[in-house]
Design an enzyme around this catalytic site. Structure first.
Site, PDB file in Angstrom:
ATOM      1  CB  SER A 136     -47.374   7.591   1.321  1.00  0.00           C
ATOM      2  OG  SER A 136     -46.735   8.515   0.465  1.00  0.00           O
ATOM      3  CE  LYS A 162     -48.675  11.129   1.142  1.00  0.00           C
ATOM      4  NZ  LYS A 162     -48.306  11.615   2.491  1.00  0.00           N
ATOM      5  CE  LYS A 164     -45.185  11.174  -1.171  1.00  0.00           C
ATOM      6  NZ  LYS A 164     -45.086  12.316  -0.246  1.00  0.00           N
ATOM      7  CG  ASP A 189     -47.672  14.647  -0.322  1.00  0.00           C
ATOM      8  OD1 ASP A 189     -47.532  15.878  -0.539  1.00  0.00           O
ATOM      9  OD2 ASP A 189     -47.074  14.035   0.593  1.00  0.00           O
ATOM     10  CD  GLU A 214     -49.527  14.971   2.502  1.00  0.00           C
ATOM     11  OE1 GLU A 214     -50.238  13.982   2.203  1.00  0.00           O
ATOM     12  OE2 GLU A 214     -48.511  14.876   3.196  1.00  0.00           O
ATOM     13  CG  ASP A 239     -46.137  17.022   5.041  1.00  0.00           C
ATOM     14  OD1 ASP A 239     -45.455  17.284   6.034  1.00  0.00           O
ATOM     15  OD2 ASP A 239     -45.893  16.017   4.335  1.00  0.00           O
ATOM     16  CE  LYS A 263     -44.798  13.696   6.812  1.00  0.00           C
ATOM     17  NZ  LYS A 263     -44.069  14.084   5.590  1.00  0.00           N
ATOM     18  N   GLY A 291     -45.837  10.222   7.759  1.00  0.00           N
ATOM     19  CA  GLY A 291     -44.665   9.369   7.951  1.00  0.00           C
ATOM     20  C   GLY A 291     -43.498   9.886   7.150  1.00  0.00           C
TER      21      GLY A 291
HETATM   22  O1  OSB Z   1     -44.623  14.180   2.178  1.00  0.00           O
HETATM   23  O2  OSB Z   1     -45.512  12.756   3.432  1.00  0.00           O
HETATM   24  C1  OSB Z   1     -44.542  13.125   2.774  1.00  0.00           C
HETATM   25  C2  OSB Z   1     -41.861  10.402   2.833  1.00  0.00           C
HETATM   26  C3  OSB Z   1     -40.720  11.172   2.910  1.00  0.00           C
HETATM   27  C4  OSB Z   1     -40.841  12.543   2.899  1.00  0.00           C
HETATM   28  C5  OSB Z   1     -42.091  13.148   2.816  1.00  0.00           C
HETATM   29  C6  OSB Z   1     -43.237  12.387   2.751  1.00  0.00           C
HETATM   30  C7  OSB Z   1     -43.112  10.998   2.727  1.00  0.00           C
HETATM   31  C8  OSB Z   1     -44.253  10.097   2.570  1.00  0.00           C
HETATM   32  C9  OSB Z   1     -44.072   8.662   3.025  1.00  0.00           C
HETATM   33  O3  OSB Z   1     -45.283  10.404   2.030  1.00  0.00           O
HETATM   34  C10 OSB Z   1     -44.924   8.284   4.150  1.00  0.00           C
HETATM   35  C11 OSB Z   1     -44.473   6.947   4.716  1.00  0.00           C
HETATM   36  O4  OSB Z   1     -44.796   5.907   4.126  1.00  0.00           O
HETATM   37  O5  OSB Z   1     -43.779   6.937   5.741  1.00  0.00           O
HETATM   38 MG    MG Z   2     -46.529  15.020   2.533  1.00  0.00          MG
END
Ligand code: OSB
Ligand code: MG
Length: 369
Positions: A136, A162, A164, A189, A214, A239, A263, A291
């Site tokens: 991510s 992925k 953001k 995401d 996402e 999510d 999660k 994560g």
């Molecule tokens: O939306 O998946 C998410 C991290 C913190 C809060 C929300 C998210 C995330 C990540 C990081 O996308 C995923 C990771 O590398 O642990």
């Molecule tokens: Mg997410």
């Protein structure tokens, strides 16, 4: 029998090795609550994924610590349970606060698996010995920086990239990435940054062969996601707005998405995560393990959960060394060619680096019945 004799509650602050920007903010460090449950000479470990401020979902570290001390731990300390599912009798009646409850539940699963001397994944019904992982990647300064960071992680073998995104920074990084890498498995995401009024902007992402988009809409929404999914060809992945197996059922019945990010802490622990996995499977919907920038403790839990059969898309559980110079566990959790080996020891298969934690802990308290 699962006897819970004592608990240790710790809080550790770790500097992140990268700047992580999402639609809801920028993160440069991680405050990690850790829970150790002691029983029959064995220790079960868990990590909290709530945050300093309620930016992702509603839970906070301060609120979670209060509930653990005053409400949840007093319900389990000094008690004996037949198995970890039985903890749902003690904690299942409380509303919300699933990340805080999950700390107790997940530590109990680890404790139980260690008592039985089996890997946690095996106990949950998982079969894989390694799991596919992606990364991510936070919002970067510009398109060139985006393509650069993608290239570095493609070269490391990650199985899914992925990005953001947020309104005003969506089609640009996706187009640049797709032009540079026509064949990678690419997703985005939005962390709830859009509304239905932006559906044209979201639909524009249909041109880039994304595996899913996402959580485009509100953190607590399912109905508008269903409307958006009717307007967009790319599968939506839920999510934030799936906090339980019931949410998963309702979301999938409504057509709010065609993929679920599971999660474990967001849904309240392993038992509920497995039910989300099962509901999705019944709908023919794939899941993957998300994560929350976990330390080694939460990361190891995620790897074990990902061994269940319907985790058919790569998860976010990338190498621990991407995140931390020093982790709170002794064992490395490193992906190679996009595959993370499942620790083979009992429970989650990792141990606390007590010396390091002693140096950096901001809180360390012990609780007995
Ligand atoms: O939306 O998946 C998410 C991290 C913190 C809060 C929300 C998210 C995330 C990540 C990081 O996308 C995923 C990771 O590398 O642990
Ligand atoms: Mg997410």
């Amino acid at each position: 029998m699962l006897r819970i004799d004592a608990a240790e509650l710790m809080v550790v602050r770790l500097p992140l090795r990268f700047r992580f920007e999402t639609s809801f903010g920028v993160q440069t460090e991680k405050v990690v609550p850790l829970l150790v449950l002691h029983g029959d000479g064995v220790q079960g470990l868990a990590e909290g994924t709530m945050e300093f401020a309620p930016m992702y979902r509603e839970e906070t570290i301060a609120g979670g610590l209060h509930l653990l001390r005053e409400v949840f731990l007093p319900r389990v300390l000094g008690r004996t349970f037949a198995n970890p599912q039985e903890l749902e009798g003690a904690l299942g009646g409380f509303r919300g606060n699933r990340m805080a409850r999950a700390m107790v539940e997940m530590a109990a699963w680890d404790l139980w698996a260690r008592m039985l001397n089996v890997p946690l994944g095996t106990l949950l019904g998982g079969t894989r010995t390694s799991v596919e992982v992606g990364v991510s990647l936070g919002i970067q300064a510009d398109q060139a920086a985006t393509v650069d960071v993608v290239r570095r992680h493609v070269e490391q073998g990650y199985r899914r990239l992925k990005l953001k995104i947020k309104p005003g920074w969506d089609v640009q990084p996706v187009r640049a990435t797709r032009e540079a890498f026509p064949d990678i498995r690419l997703t985005v995401d939005a962390n709830s940054a859009y509304t239905l009024a932006d559906s044209g902007r979201v639909r524009a992402l249909d041109d880039f062969d994304l595996t899913y988009i996402e959580q485009p809409l509100a953190w607590d929404d399912l109905v508008d996601h269903a409307e958006l999914q009717r307007r967009v060809l790319t599968p939506l992945c839920l999510d934030e707005s799936v906090a339980s197996a019931q949410d998963a059922r309702k979301g999938l019945a409504l057509g709010a998405g065609r993929v679920i990010n599971v999660k474990v802490a967001r849904v309240g622990g392993h038992a509920e995560a497995r039910r989300v996995h099962d509901v999705a499977q019944a709908f023919g919907v794939p899941v993957w393990c998300g994560g929350m920038l976990e330390s080694g403790v939460g990361r190891a839990h995620n790897i074990h959960l990902s061994t269940l059969p319907n985790f058919t898309l790569p998860g976010d559980t990338s190498s621990a060394s991407r995140y931390w110079a020093t982790d709170v566990i002794n064992e490395p959790l490193e992906a190679e060619d996009g595959l993370m080996q499942v620790p083979t020891g009992a429970g989650i298969g990792v141990s606390l680096n007590r010396e390091f934690i002693g140096q950096v802990a901001e809180l360390h308290e012990e609780m007995r019945p």
